[in-house]
Scaffold this motif. Structure first.
Motif, PDB file in Angstrom:
ATOM      1  N   PHE A  34      65.549  34.344  37.496  1.00 23.91           N
ATOM      2  CA  PHE A  34      65.231  35.274  38.352  1.00 23.91           C
ATOM      3  C   PHE A  34      63.778  34.986  38.677  1.00 23.91           C
ATOM      4  CE2 PHE A  34      69.033  37.415  36.973  1.00 23.91           C
ATOM      5  CZ  PHE A  34      69.147  37.086  35.662  1.00 23.91           C
ATOM      6  N   TYR A  36      60.738  37.031  41.094  1.00 23.68           N
ATOM      7  CA  TYR A  36      60.066  38.177  41.364  1.00 23.68           C
ATOM      8  C   TYR A  36      58.849  37.839  42.390  1.00 23.68           C
ATOM      9  CZ  TYR A  36      63.272  41.233  38.464  1.00 23.68           C
ATOM     10  OH  TYR A  36      64.142  41.860  37.881  1.00 23.68           O
ATOM     11  N   PHE A  46      62.294  42.124  43.140  1.00 25.07           N
ATOM     12  CA  PHE A  46      63.218  41.257  42.897  1.00 25.07           C
ATOM     13  C   PHE A  46      63.389  40.440  44.298  1.00 25.07           C
ATOM     14  CE2 PHE A  46      66.919  39.194  41.180  1.00 25.07           C
ATOM     15  CZ  PHE A  46      67.996  39.089  42.367  1.00 25.07           C
ATOM     16  N   LEU A  87      56.501  35.753  39.722  1.00 25.45           N
ATOM     17  CA  LEU A  87      57.099  35.714  38.541  1.00 25.45           C
ATOM     18  C   LEU A  87      58.588  35.188  38.293  1.00 25.45           C
ATOM     19  CD1 LEU A  87      56.131  39.412  37.575  1.00 25.45           C
ATOM     20  CD2 LEU A  87      54.650  37.372  37.218  1.00 25.45           C
ATOM     21  N   SER A  91      66.999  34.445  31.414  1.00 24.69           N
ATOM     22  CA  SER A  91      68.017  35.048  30.430  1.00 24.69           C
ATOM     23  C   SER A  91      68.949  34.344  29.739  1.00 24.69           C
ATOM     24  CB  SER A  91      68.727  36.171  31.429  1.00 24.69           C
ATOM     25  OG  SER A  91      69.881  36.754  30.855  1.00 24.69           O
ATOM     26  N   LEU A  95      65.850  39.049  28.295  1.00 28.01           N
ATOM     27  CA  LEU A  95      65.100  38.570  29.611  1.00 28.01           C
ATOM     28  C   LEU A  95      63.745  38.322  29.095  1.00 28.01           C
ATOM     29  CD1 LEU A  95      65.576  38.393  32.697  1.00 28.01           C
ATOM     30  CD2 LEU A  95      64.593  40.829  32.863  1.00 28.01           C
ATOM     31  N   PHE A  97      59.895  36.856  30.789  1.00 23.68           N
ATOM     32  CA  PHE A  97      59.076  36.720  31.774  1.00 23.68           C
ATOM     33  C   PHE A  97      58.061  35.610  31.568  1.00 23.68           C
ATOM     34  CE2 PHE A  97      60.179  39.829  35.088  1.00 23.68           C
ATOM     35  CZ  PHE A  97      61.023  40.466  34.242  1.00 23.68           C
TER      36      PHE A  97
ATOM     37  N   TYR B  35      57.922  47.976  29.986  1.00 28.69           N
ATOM     38  CA  TYR B  35      57.301  46.693  29.750  1.00 28.69           C
ATOM     39  C   TYR B  35      55.845  46.978  29.838  1.00 28.69           C
ATOM     40  CZ  TYR B  35      61.490  43.972  30.739  1.00 28.69           C
ATOM     41  OH  TYR B  35      62.865  43.465  30.700  1.00 28.69           O
ATOM     42  N   GLY B  42      53.230  37.079  30.260  1.00 29.80           N
ATOM     43  CA  GLY B  42      54.521  37.797  30.992  1.00 29.80           C
ATOM     44  C   GLY B  42      54.489  39.247  30.492  1.00 29.80           C
ATOM     45  N   LEU B  43      55.495  39.807  31.336  1.00 28.72           N
ATOM     46  CA  LEU B  43      55.820  41.110  30.965  1.00 28.72           C
ATOM     47  C   LEU B  43      56.510  41.313  29.559  1.00 28.72           C
ATOM     48  CD1 LEU B  43      57.182  41.962  34.622  1.00 28.72           C
ATOM     49  CD2 LEU B  43      55.600  43.337  33.403  1.00 28.72           C
ATOM     50  N   LEU B  98      70.268  44.558  29.798  1.00 29.26           N
ATOM     51  CA  LEU B  98      68.823  43.837  29.779  1.00 29.26           C
ATOM     52  C   LEU B  98      69.081  42.376  30.167  1.00 29.26           C
ATOM     53  CD1 LEU B  98      66.232  43.908  28.430  1.00 29.26           C
ATOM     54  CD2 LEU B  98      67.224  43.360  26.129  1.00 29.26           C
ATOM     55  N   ASP B  99      69.962  41.626  30.216  1.00 28.44           N
ATOM     56  CA  ASP B  99      69.825  40.208  30.449  1.00 28.44           C
ATOM     57  C   ASP B  99      70.337  39.823  31.834  1.00 28.44           C
ATOM     58  OD1 ASP B  99      73.120  39.028  28.971  1.00 28.44           O
ATOM     59  OD2 ASP B  99      72.662  40.924  30.363  1.00 28.44           O
ATOM     60  N   GLY B 101      68.491  40.802  34.584  1.00 28.71           N
ATOM     61  CA  GLY B 101      67.103  40.065  35.321  1.00 28.71           C
ATOM     62  C   GLY B 101      67.254  41.226  36.738  1.00 28.71           C
ATOM     63  N   GLU B 102      68.026  41.753  37.215  1.00 27.47           N
ATOM     64  CA  GLU B 102      67.687  42.175  38.789  1.00 27.47           C
ATOM     65  C   GLU B 102      67.469  44.010  38.270  1.00 27.47           C
ATOM     66  OE1 GLU B 102      70.790  41.810  41.525  1.00 27.47           O
ATOM     67  OE2 GLU B 102      69.933  43.062  42.871  1.00 27.47           O
ATOM     68  N   LEU B 103      66.066  43.918  38.005  1.00 31.89           N
ATOM     69  CA  LEU B 103      65.300  45.347  37.688  1.00 31.89           C
ATOM     70  C   LEU B 103      64.685  45.695  38.913  1.00 31.89           C
ATOM     71  CD1 LEU B 103      63.552  44.223  34.132  1.00 31.89           C
ATOM     72  CD2 LEU B 103      66.081  45.067  34.639  1.00 31.89           C
TER      73      LEU B 103
END
Lengths: 107, 114
Positions: A34, A36, A46, A87, A91, A95, A97, B35, B42-43, B98-99, B101-103
């Motif tokens: 992903f 961002y 996103f 970013l 996953s 997830l 980052f 987070y 990273g976050l 959680l996995d 990714g589209e948050l």
């Protein structure tokens, strides 16, 4: 051990000067990658999801590609409004980052 | 328009004090996340919830707690604030788990612990 590494940490571009950002990852069972965008003082927004090697996604001047070990975010003919931190997240069962690449585009 | 809001946006507190950061979303998402973001990292996931009365620990949960009494809110509590908890905190929500990714993220809460 870092699962997601982004490079470079910072990138300064002249308006119109195309470039690429890299996101390398070490997860074994990738379920998705992903991208961002994060503006200063804001939360991440996103952009793209990539699921398999060879996949590409585009949005305006941004194009994301994916291989088995890394992803690239290409910025074509950037404008000052493309300045932001980008970013990457990967996953597997969770997830993770990366630390981000801060892009500054000068007019 | 649906949104996710955090408060306060900025907070300064002293070591040892209890602090609560609020997160409210109108997306009607079951999944909510907290987070922290620090320079060079990273976050990092603190806690997450997949629904009312459900809470789970993330990778950096020590010193933090959450509760989920309704769909819209997931407050984050620092029981006894420490200088190492100085950070920017982001709340997020999603339709998927959680996995995926589209948050959807809030605008963040900057916490300074003196």
């Amino acid at each position: 051990e870092d699962q997601v590494t982004q490079s470079p940490e910072a990138l300064r571009l002249q308006e119109g000067e195309s470039s690429s950002l890299n996101c390398s990852y070490t997860v074994s069972g990738l379920r998705g990658l992903f991208w961002y965008r994060q503006d200063p003082g804001k939360g991440p927004e996103f952009l793209f999801t990539l699921y398999s090697a060879g996949e590409e996604k585009e949005k305006e001047r941004l194009k994301a590609t994916l291989t088995k070990k890394e992803s690239f975010l290409h910025i074509t003919a950037p404008k000052p409004e493309d300045s932001a931190t980008y970013l990457c997240a990967v996953s597997d069962y969770k997830l993770s980052f990366g630390a981000g690449t801060t892009v500054t585009v000068r007019a | 328009d649906a949104e996710i809001t955090q408060s306060p946006r900025h907070k300064i507190t002293e070591t040892g004090r209890q602090v609560t950061l609020a997160c409210h979303q109108t997306w009607n998402h079951n999944n909510m996340f907290w987070y922290r973001q620090d320079l060079g990292h990273g976050l990092r996931l603190i806690h997450y919830s997949y629904g009312v009365q459900d809470t789970n620990k993330g990778e950096v949960s020590d010193g933090y707690s959450v509760s989920r009494s309704n769909t819209e809110d997931l407050p984050l509590t620092l029981e006894s604030a420490a200088s190492s908890q100085t950070s920017v905190y982001f709340c997020a929500s999603s339709e998927e788990g959680l996995d995926t990714g589209e948050l959807f993220f809030g605008e963040g809460s900057r916490l300074t612990v003196l």
